[in-house]
Design an enzyme around this catalytic site. Structure first.
Site, PDB file in Angstrom:
ATOM      1  CB  SER A   1     -58.002 -28.586 -29.479  1.00 33.57           C
ATOM      2  OG  SER A   1     -58.477 -27.465 -30.516  1.00 33.57           O
TER       3      SER A   1
ATOM      4  N   GLY B   1     -51.818 -25.594 -38.082  1.00 36.02           N
ATOM      5  CA  GLY B   1     -51.028 -24.699 -36.044  1.00 36.02           C
ATOM      6  C   GLY B   1     -50.000 -24.987 -35.193  1.00 36.02           C
TER       7      GLY B   1
ATOM      8  CB  SER C   1     -57.683 -19.062 -27.939  1.00 36.37           C
ATOM      9  OG  SER C   1     -58.877 -18.157 -28.977  1.00 36.37           O
TER      10      SER C   1
ATOM     11  CD  GLU D   1     -62.094 -22.343 -30.766  1.00 34.92           C
ATOM     12  OE1 GLU D   1     -62.710 -22.907 -29.939  1.00 34.92           O
ATOM     13  OE2 GLU D   1     -61.839 -21.438 -30.345  1.00 34.92           O
TER      14      GLU D   1
ATOM     15  CG  HIS E   1     -57.230 -18.526 -36.665  1.00 33.91           C
ATOM     16  ND1 HIS E   1     -57.730 -19.284 -36.200  1.00 33.91           N
ATOM     17  CD2 HIS E   1     -55.940 -18.237 -35.709  1.00 33.91           C
ATOM     18  CE1 HIS E   1     -57.769 -19.103 -35.199  1.00 33.91           C
ATOM     19  NE2 HIS E   1     -56.896 -18.390 -34.412  1.00 33.91           N
TER      20      HIS E   1
ATOM     21  NE  ARG F   1     -60.873 -19.801 -39.198  1.00 26.91           N
ATOM     22  CZ  ARG F   1     -60.921 -20.976 -39.054  1.00 26.91           C
ATOM     23  NH1 ARG F   1     -60.287 -20.175 -37.621  1.00 26.91           N
ATOM     24  NH2 ARG F   1     -59.911 -22.041 -39.031  1.00 26.91           N
TER      25      ARG F   1
ATOM     26  CE  LYS G   1     -56.148 -26.198 -41.306  1.00 29.92           C
ATOM     27  NZ  LYS G   1     -55.621 -26.705 -39.815  1.00 29.92           N
TER      28      LYS G   1
END
Length: 455
Positions: free
Chosen positions: A37, A114, A217, A337, A364, A368, A434
């Protein structure tokens, strides 16, 4: 929804998650690669700066590589600076040319990231040209509407076939006079961050309003705001639903990326499952990362947590007796997350647990909530989706094939369960690249240290 096949078979790329039993005193000390992030926010801001920047200890993963490739397509330049770090080189970033931009045509692959699919289009809209965006198959169903609507409101032209999703083509002259926007960011905090990051390059800055359901978030928005402020960009927040970004450039910068605290989670969870002690080096004293919630979540599962001199040490319950793990009723709206890691832990507990505030996880890398429910049930547990989360009423009972749905956090969740249950086979474990390349090597290093402590 997720597509769950009725039968599965082991293939190349699948991984038998190791099961361990450790002796008292087993311990491991690990370093974790940089925050995805933070890395991708710094990459965007370095491309928007007035002069070159240096980023120390960036994450080198699929998501960050996609961001670098996307910004390179727009005209930024990235040069590697060797450091000898096992996690890869530092980066020198030469920013985009906003003084005399030349119209260009570019095709940008967002993969399943994303941050790339949402952060890069507003940057592209600052430049004259024609920019095509597409990504992995699942990326085409991830929410994009608020970003597309906002770019149209700024004056860009977008051709997306009426679906308000990938793939789409953005055509811009780079000159936008709109100074105020309203969006609904209730599906993803990234919609807010995407527009804030590019806002200082708009002629009049931007007043951005959120209008809709609760923002998920919020710490990720706070991360964006804090990162911008530390670089000298003026950002004001009214404490509710409005952000104001002042116009103007800012100088290049030099920064060191924090370790990824969310990616530290599976290793800390290993301490809970096994009863061992795990220390993560380089844990920041103050951070906007959602992964800092581990300091309050893990004690609820019986672990001891200590942060001292930049080291976070988690000691699991004596003997790692998962039969004694308590149930949880946990609101994860500020750190969604972390949900797959927490779900793996509660799937080992005989007590009923509920994870709440995470309805947005349906949008996501995969859905999920559906994926976690399906895989817990596949291994003999009892789990069900709720309106905004999941409920687990019985623990997993046996090993088996654990699908990952091209989602890195599903793979690490399976590894946690595999510590306790033999014969858990993780499908396509390298999907962890990822955000956490080399995951299996780090995992085996931890287990080797546990064994060394047993001697």
């Amino acid at each position: 929804m997720v597509d769950v096949p009725s039968t599965v078979s082991v293939a190349d790329g699948d991984w038998h998650a190791p099961t361990v039993s450790v002796q008292p005193g087993a311990r491991a000390r690990l370093e974790i690669p940089g925050s995805k992030s933070l890395t991708n926010r710094y990459l965007v801001l370095a491309a928007l700066a007035d002069s070159p920047s240096i980023i120390h200890a960036p994450l080198h993963s699929r998501d960050s590589a996609l961001m670098i490739a996307a910004l390179s397509e727009l005209g930024a330049r990235f040069d590697e600076i060797p450091t000898g770090s096992p996690f890869g080189p530092d980066l020198r970033v030469t920013p985009l040319n906003f003084s005399h931009p030349q119209p260009k045509t570019a095709s940008i692959d967002v993969g399943l990231a994303g941050t790339v699919m949402r952060f890069v289009p507003p940057v592209a809209a600052l430049l004259p040209g024609r920019f095509s965006f597409d990504g992995d198959p699942h990326a085409r169903i991830r929410p994009m509407g608020p970003v597309i609507d906002a770019l149209r409101s700024l004056g860009a032209t977008l051709d997306e076939g009426g679906d308000r999703a990938l793939p789409f083509t953005l055509i811009s002259d780079g000159r936008h006079q709109v100074a105020e926007l309203t969006i609904d960011a209730s599906e993803s905090s990234q919609f807010v961050s995407a527009l804030l990051l590019a806002a200082c390059r708009l002629p009049h800055g931007l007043i951005l309003h959120h209008e809709g359901g609760a923002l998920p978030s919020m710490p990720h928005i706070e991360m964006t705001v804090e990162t911008m402020r530390e670089l000298g960009i003026s950002v004001e927040f009214d404490g509710a639903n409005t952000w104001t970004v002042a116009p103007g450039g800012f100088p290049g910068f030099e920064v060191t990326v924090e370790p990824d605290l969310s990616n530290a989670g599976p290793f800390l969870a290993a301490a809970v499952v096994t009863g061992a002690q795990v220390t993560i080096a380089g844990w920041p004293e103050h951070t906007t990362q959602g992964g800092n919630h581990w300091l309050t979540i893990l004690p609820q599962l019986g672990a001891q947590v200590e942060l001292h001199d930049g080291n976070l040490t988690v000691t699991g319950p004596a003997g790692g007796a998962v039969a004694g793990l308590p149930g949880l009723d946990l609101d994860l709206s500020e750190a969604g997350e972390l949900a797959p890691t927490v779900a793996a832990l509660i799937a080992l507990s005989p007590a009923t647990s509920v994870l709440r505030g995470i309805a947005h996880l349906r949008g996501h890398e995969t859905d999920r909530l559906a994926a976690l429910t399906a895989e817990i049930n596949r291994l003999g547990g009892q789990a069900e989706e709720t309106e905004d989360g999941i409920k687990v009423t019985a623990p997993v009972q046996h090993g088996g094939f654990f699908l990952t749905y091209a989602d890195h956090r599903m793979a690490t969740a399976a590894a946690i369960i595999g510590l306790h249950l033999p014969q858990v086979i993780v499908q396509e474990v390298e999907t962890t690249a990822k955000t956490l390349p080399g995951f299996t090597g780090l995992w085996m290093n931890m287990l080797d240290q546990f064994k060394a402590g047993d001697r």
